[in-house]
Scaffold this active site. Structure first.
Site, PDB file in Angstrom:
ATOM      1  N   HIS A 158      41.100  32.706   7.801  1.00  0.00           N
ATOM      2  CA  HIS A 158      39.959  31.861   7.435  1.00  0.00           C
ATOM      3  C   HIS A 158      39.330  31.366   8.727  1.00  0.00           C
ATOM      4  CE1 HIS A 158      37.464  29.303   5.099  1.00  0.00           C
ATOM      5  NE2 HIS A 158      38.029  28.176   5.476  1.00  0.00           N
ATOM      6  N   ASN A 161      45.970  18.280  12.417  1.00  0.00           N
ATOM      7  CA  ASN A 161      46.317  18.694  11.050  1.00  0.00           C
ATOM      8  C   ASN A 161      47.708  19.323  10.964  1.00  0.00           C
ATOM      9  OD1 ASN A 161      43.935  17.673  10.220  1.00  0.00           O
ATOM     10  ND2 ASN A 161      42.978  19.604   9.649  1.00  0.00           N
ATOM     11  N   ARG A 211      37.701  25.738  13.373  1.00  0.00           N
ATOM     12  CA  ARG A 211      38.828  25.300  12.539  1.00  0.00           C
ATOM     13  C   ARG A 211      40.084  25.129  13.394  1.00  0.00           C
ATOM     14  NH1 ARG A 211      35.910  29.132   9.515  1.00  0.00           N
ATOM     15  NH2 ARG A 211      35.131  28.324   7.541  1.00  0.00           N
ATOM     16  N   ALA A 228      42.695  12.350  -0.697  1.00  0.00           N
ATOM     17  CA  ALA A 228      41.696  11.973  -1.708  1.00  0.00           C
ATOM     18  C   ALA A 228      40.308  11.928  -1.078  1.00  0.00           C
ATOM     19  CB  ALA A 228      42.070  10.625  -2.320  1.00  0.00           C
ATOM     20  N   GLY A 233      39.767  16.935  -1.877  1.00  0.00           N
ATOM     21  CA  GLY A 233      40.830  16.488  -2.785  1.00  0.00           C
ATOM     22  C   GLY A 233      40.285  15.806  -4.031  1.00  0.00           C
TER      23      GLY A 233
HETATM   24  O1  TXD Z   1      38.711  27.031   2.765  1.00  0.00           O
HETATM   25  C1  TXD Z   1      39.391  26.088   3.064  1.00  0.00           C
HETATM   26  N1  TXD Z   1      40.705  26.202   3.101  1.00  0.00           N
HETATM   27  C2  TXD Z   1      38.773  24.787   3.385  1.00  0.00           C
HETATM   28  C3  TXD Z   1      39.534  23.863   4.162  1.00  0.00           C
HETATM   29  C4  TXD Z   1      37.503  24.420   2.896  1.00  0.00           C
HETATM   30  C5  TXD Z   1      37.018  23.144   3.097  1.00  0.00           C
HETATM   31  C6  TXD Z   1      37.761  22.127   3.818  1.00  0.00           C
HETATM   32  N2  TXD Z   1      38.903  22.641   4.492  1.00  0.00           N
HETATM   33  C7  TXD Z   1      39.804  21.701   5.138  1.00  0.00           C
HETATM   34  O2  TXD Z   1      40.371  20.838   4.168  1.00  0.00           O
HETATM   35  C8  TXD Z   1      39.154  20.777   6.143  1.00  0.00           C
HETATM   36  O3  TXD Z   1      38.973  21.438   7.378  1.00  0.00           O
HETATM   37  C9  TXD Z   1      40.208  19.679   6.224  1.00  0.00           C
HETATM   38  O4  TXD Z   1      41.256  20.084   7.076  1.00  0.00           O
HETATM   39  C10 TXD Z   1      40.732  19.587   4.797  1.00  0.00           C
HETATM   40  C11 TXD Z   1      40.182  18.414   3.991  1.00  0.00           C
HETATM   41  O5  TXD Z   1      38.788  18.452   4.003  1.00  0.00           O
HETATM   42  P1  TXD Z   1      37.932  17.245   3.377  1.00  0.00           P
HETATM   43  O6  TXD Z   1      36.500  17.611   3.488  1.00  0.00           O
HETATM   44  O7  TXD Z   1      38.481  16.850   2.057  1.00  0.00           O
HETATM   45  O8  TXD Z   1      38.260  16.070   4.432  1.00  0.00           O
HETATM   46  P2  TXD Z   1      38.196  14.494   4.191  1.00  0.00           P
HETATM   47  O9  TXD Z   1      37.096  14.147   3.244  1.00  0.00           O
HETATM   48  O10 TXD Z   1      38.211  13.878   5.537  1.00  0.00           O
HETATM   49  O11 TXD Z   1      39.581  14.165   3.438  1.00  0.00           O
HETATM   50  C12 TXD Z   1      40.824  14.319   4.029  1.00  0.00           C
HETATM   51  C13 TXD Z   1      41.701  13.235   3.468  1.00  0.00           C
HETATM   52  C14 TXD Z   1      41.279  11.819   3.860  1.00  0.00           C
HETATM   53  O12 TXD Z   1      41.057  11.019   2.727  1.00  0.00           O
HETATM   54  C15 TXD Z   1      42.467  11.290   4.679  1.00  0.00           C
HETATM   55  O13 TXD Z   1      42.694   9.891   4.512  1.00  0.00           O
HETATM   56  C16 TXD Z   1      43.608  12.121   4.113  1.00  0.00           C
HETATM   57  O14 TXD Z   1      43.051  13.417   3.962  1.00  0.00           O
HETATM   58  N3  TXD Z   1      44.781  12.143   4.978  1.00  0.00           N
HETATM   59  C17 TXD Z   1      46.046  12.050   4.499  1.00  0.00           C
HETATM   60  N4  TXD Z   1      46.525  11.946   3.251  1.00  0.00           N
HETATM   61  C18 TXD Z   1      47.851  11.848   3.092  1.00  0.00           C
HETATM   62  N5  TXD Z   1      48.728  11.857   4.138  1.00  0.00           N
HETATM   63  C19 TXD Z   1      48.288  11.960   5.406  1.00  0.00           C
HETATM   64  N6  TXD Z   1      49.162  11.965   6.426  1.00  0.00           N
HETATM   65  C20 TXD Z   1      46.896  12.060   5.624  1.00  0.00           C
HETATM   66  N7  TXD Z   1      46.125  12.159   6.745  1.00  0.00           N
HETATM   67  C21 TXD Z   1      44.846  12.208   6.329  1.00  0.00           C
END
Ligand code: TXD
Length: 310
Positions: free
Chosen positions: A173, A93, A86, A8, A12
């Site tokens: 990517h 991750n 990345r 979230a 997300g």
């Molecule tokens: O083109 C693409 N595919 C991408 C990918 C474009 C933009 C972002 N991209 C990747 O998405 C970025 O490199 C990250 O690996 C993810 C998520 O990016 P975001 O900017 O949304 O990161 P945030 O704001 O840090 O949110 C990640 C959330 C955060 O709230 C954590 O608490 C949660 O992930 N998180 C989890 N949720 C559930 N279960 C587990 N284990 C968990 N670990 C972290």
């Protein structure tokens, strides 16, 4: 249609907002941080009366709420900080995505999966290992975003709207992604007739660094508005059975001379997921670039497999 969004955070939560406010799906938002998904879901639900939609959105830490999902979008993990590639996210991750996939498999083993967490081509592969889902139903989002960035930069240079640019970015990517100037056109006019080679080269380079450029401005996180729009574009193609071609990371089964790995290629998306991997003609240089990108993805998968686990 019900979509579970895991993570979230920036991507997300924005994705969840676009899904409900665009009237595409009911959403369950889940995050490991206590209260985060629940709070954001409640806030988004309270916007419904104002934005005028009747979609349901709920959130929590438990996976039980994901039951009955048609699609799960996985954004869980950490995002890049300035100077990081990345691939630097792999160790953390990779573990998170594996754990999340195991949790999801228990409650919605039949759901279609759209992976977002980086390094994208590897995390999609890891989730596929856990789910054992047929390749039609598991894909990674990257090509749609990389293409949108490329379209934006071209539009800025040429002076048209981004959606007037016909283009496709293939490959992994990352720095090895493969924009295709030869197949790019603006309202039917070939791109290579519109701009001199050095301008095209600069646009291709800026596209490759599109994510890093934003990270360098934000400093504390990475892009999320365009990424979430690219996710929702894929969900829409499935939800509305559009049979539309979007570049996605899918498992190759001999197409483009590649086997086994996940890589960005043009896919026709409809209600059943990836209806077709579309094989467009690539010249020698373009095919070489795609294979170099594939090699990079293979090396990252090997790096994951060699990492100490536990
Ligand atoms: O083109 C693409 N595919 C991408 C990918 C474009 C933009 C972002 N991209 C990747 O998405 C970025 O490199 C990250 O690996 C993810 C998520 O990016 P975001 O900017 O949304 O990161 P945030 O704001 O840090 O949110 C990640 C959330 C955060 O709230 C954590 O608490 C949660 O992930 N998180 C989890 N949720 C559930 N279960 C587990 N284990 C968990 N670990 C972290």
């Amino acid at each position: 249609m019900k979509v579970t969004v895991v993570g979230a955070g920036n991507v997300g939560a924005t994705c969840a907002q676009r899904l409900v406010e665009g009237d595409l799906a009911d959403v369950y938002l889940v995050d490991v941080v206590e209260g985060l998904a629940r709070g954001k879901a409640l806030d988004l639900a309270q916007a419904a009366a104002l934005v005028r939609h009747a979609r349901r959105i709920e959130g929590g830490e438990e996976y039980a709420g994901a039951e009955g999902s048609d699609i799960v979008v996985i954004t869980a993990g950490i995002a890049r900080k300035p100077g990081m590639s990345r691939d630097d996210l792999l160790a953390i991750n990779g573990k998170i995505v594996t754990e999340v996939s195991e949790n999801l498999r228990r409650v919605c083993p039949e759901a279609m999966i759209i992976m977002i967490s980086n390094p994208l081509d590897v995390t999609t592969y890891l989730a596929a290992q856990v789910f054992g889902t047929p390749r039609e139903r598991i894909m990674g989002m990257a090509g749609g975003l990389d293409t949108a960035r490329y379209q934006t930069f071209i539009a800025g240079e040429v002076g048209c709207a981004p959606y007037e640019v016909e283009a496709m970015v293939l490959g992994g990517h990352g720095d090895s992604m493969v924009p295709l100037p030869r197949l790019t056109a603006v309202n039917g006019t070939p791109f290579e007739e519109l701009l001199p080679p050095e301008k095209i080269k600069a646009i291709v380079e800026r596209t490759r660094n599109g994510g890093a450029e934003i990270v360098s401005h934000l400093k504390t996180g990475s892009a999320f508005y365009a990424p979430s729009a690219a996710v929702v574009d894929m969900v829409q193609a499935v939800a509305r059975d559009e049979h539309r071609i979007i570049p996605c990371a899918v498992q190759l089964q001999g197409e483009y001379g590649l086997e086994g790995l996940f890589l960005g290629v043009p896919c026709r998306l409809g209600a059943s997921g990836v209806e077709e991997v579309v094989e467009i003609y690539l010249n020698e240089e373009e095919m070489g670039a795609l294979h170099a990108s594939a090699q990079h993805v293979r090396e990252t998968v090997a790096a994951w497999e060699n990492l100490p686990k536990g």
